[in-house]
Design a protein around this motif. Structure first.
Motif, PDB file in Angstrom:
ATOM      1  N   MET A   1       0.849  -1.179   0.000  1.00  0.00           N
ATOM      2  CA  MET A   1       0.000   0.000   0.000  1.00  0.00           C
ATOM      3  C   MET A   1       0.892   1.238   0.000  1.00  0.00           C
ATOM      4  N   CYS A   2       0.345   2.277  -0.601  1.00  0.00           N
ATOM      5  CA  CYS A   2       1.005   3.570  -0.510  1.00  0.00           C
ATOM      6  C   CYS A   2      -0.053   4.655  -0.677  1.00  0.00           C
ATOM      7  N   ASP A   3       0.307   5.875  -0.322  1.00  0.00           N
ATOM      8  CA  ASP A   3      -0.595   7.008  -0.439  1.00  0.00           C
ATOM      9  C   ASP A   3      -0.781   7.328  -1.917  1.00  0.00           C
ATOM     10  N   ALA A   4      -1.997   7.177  -2.408  1.00  0.00           N
ATOM     11  CA  ALA A   4      -2.291   7.390  -3.824  1.00  0.00           C
ATOM     12  C   ALA A   4      -2.125   8.843  -4.242  1.00  0.00           C
ATOM     13  N   ARG A   5      -2.083   9.761  -3.284  1.00  0.00           N
ATOM     14  CA  ARG A   5      -1.925  11.184  -3.589  1.00  0.00           C
ATOM     15  C   ARG A   5      -0.465  11.558  -3.784  1.00  0.00           C
ATOM     16  N   ASN A   6       0.442  10.659  -3.439  1.00  0.00           N
ATOM     17  CA  ASN A   6       1.878  10.908  -3.480  1.00  0.00           C
ATOM     18  C   ASN A   6       2.467  10.322  -4.766  1.00  0.00           C
ATOM     19  N   ALA A   7       2.734  11.192  -5.745  1.00  0.00           N
ATOM     20  CA  ALA A   7       3.229  10.752  -7.056  1.00  0.00           C
ATOM     21  C   ALA A   7       4.528   9.956  -6.947  1.00  0.00           C
ATOM     22  N   GLU A   8       5.434  10.366  -6.048  1.00  0.00           N
ATOM     23  CA  GLU A   8       6.704   9.647  -5.892  1.00  0.00           C
ATOM     24  C   GLU A   8       6.491   8.240  -5.356  1.00  0.00           C
ATOM     25  N   ALA A   9       5.601   8.101  -4.375  1.00  0.00           N
ATOM     26  CA  ALA A   9       5.321   6.782  -3.804  1.00  0.00           C
ATOM     27  C   ALA A   9       4.694   5.858  -4.849  1.00  0.00           C
ATOM     28  N   VAL A  10       3.773   6.388  -5.635  1.00  0.00           N
ATOM     29  CA  VAL A  10       3.125   5.591  -6.687  1.00  0.00           C
ATOM     30  C   VAL A  10       4.159   5.184  -7.737  1.00  0.00           C
ATOM     31  N   ALA A  11       5.043   6.100  -8.110  1.00  0.00           N
ATOM     32  CA  ALA A  11       6.088   5.795  -9.101  1.00  0.00           C
ATOM     33  C   ALA A  11       7.035   4.712  -8.582  1.00  0.00           C
ATOM     34  N   ARG A  12       7.415   4.790  -7.291  1.00  0.00           N
ATOM     35  CA  ARG A  12       8.285   3.758  -6.706  1.00  0.00           C
ATOM     36  C   ARG A  12       7.592   2.403  -6.717  1.00  0.00           C
ATOM     37  N   LEU A  13       6.290   2.389  -6.385  1.00  0.00           N
ATOM     38  CA  LEU A  13       5.544   1.134  -6.390  1.00  0.00           C
ATOM     39  C   LEU A  13       5.487   0.562  -7.806  1.00  0.00           C
ATOM     40  N   ARG A  14       5.248   1.408  -8.788  1.00  0.00           N
ATOM     41  CA  ARG A  14       5.224   0.956 -10.188  1.00  0.00           C
ATOM     42  C   ARG A  14       6.570   0.352 -10.588  1.00  0.00           C
ATOM     43  N   GLN A  15       7.651   0.992 -10.184  1.00  0.00           N
ATOM     44  CA  GLN A  15       8.985   0.488 -10.512  1.00  0.00           C
ATOM     45  C   GLN A  15       9.228  -0.863  -9.843  1.00  0.00           C
ATOM     46  N   ARG A  16       8.928  -0.953  -8.561  1.00  0.00           N
ATOM     47  CA  ARG A  16       9.148  -2.207  -7.825  1.00  0.00           C
ATOM     48  C   ARG A  16       8.312  -3.348  -8.377  1.00  0.00           C
ATOM     49  N   LYS A  17       7.092  -3.025  -8.786  1.00  0.00           N
ATOM     50  CA  LYS A  17       6.173  -4.046  -9.274  1.00  0.00           C
ATOM     51  C   LYS A  17       6.354  -4.333 -10.758  1.00  0.00           C
ATOM     52  N   GLN A  18       7.223  -3.550 -11.414  1.00  0.00           N
ATOM     53  CA  GLN A  18       7.402  -3.663 -12.861  1.00  0.00           C
ATOM     54  C   GLN A  18       6.037  -3.574 -13.545  1.00  0.00           C
ATOM     55  N   ARG A  19       5.311  -2.554 -13.172  1.00  0.00           N
ATOM     56  CA  ARG A  19       3.927  -2.366 -13.615  1.00  0.00           C
ATOM     57  C   ARG A  19       3.809  -0.961 -14.197  1.00  0.00           C
TER      58      ARG A  19
END
Length: 143
Positions: free
Chosen positions: A1-19
């Motif tokens: 989970m991450c804060d959906a309002r935080n662009a950096e957190a979402v980008a990190r999750l996308r990178q980690r998930k290769q998504r």
């Protein structure tokens, strides 16, 4: 989970998930929290509040993509779900400032959490002996 309002957190999750492009679903505190992000009719509300707590695709509000950057880019709809475990409710209760009683559940809250399983890409669900996707933080298990 991450804060959906935080662009950096979402980008990190996308990178980690290769998504890179696949949209994420968002967990909101309750029905009262939907209006800023999505349009929800009565039938969709019933699905969201069903015992099974499914992810429901809802039409985005015009300002949704700007407020939740990178969550579901280029999509007309956003996958939304509501809390379904005590841990989820504790996260939203903490974000609400730990109010007394339960009336806070009926109020609108601006926290939106990206919800995603811990497996990477197209891998099967993670089990106790599986590896986590590259660099993801330790899992918080609950029951």
């Amino acid at each position: 989970m991450c804060d959906a309002r935080n662009a950096e957190a979402v980008a990190r999750l996308r990178q980690r998930k290769q998504r890179e492009e696949k949209p994420f679903a968002v967990m909101l505190a309750g029905i009262a929290s939907l209006a800023p992000w999505v349009v929800c009719g009565e039938s969709e509300r019933q699905w969201l509040e069903a015992r099974e707590r499914p992810i429901v695709l809802l039409q985005k509000q015009p300002e949704c993509d700007a407020a939740l950057p990178g969550v579901a880019p280029g999509m007309a709809e956003l996958g939304v779900l509501l809390p379904y475990t005590p841990l989820h409710y504790l996260l939203f209760h903490e974000a609400a400032g730990r109010p007394a009683g339960t009336s806070w559940l009926a109020a609108s809250h601006d926290l939106a959490l990206v919800c995603n399983l811990s497996q990477s890409g197209d891998e099967p669900l993670v089990t106790a002996t599986s590896r986590r996707c590259g660099g993801s933080p330790p899992l918080l298990m609950h029951s």
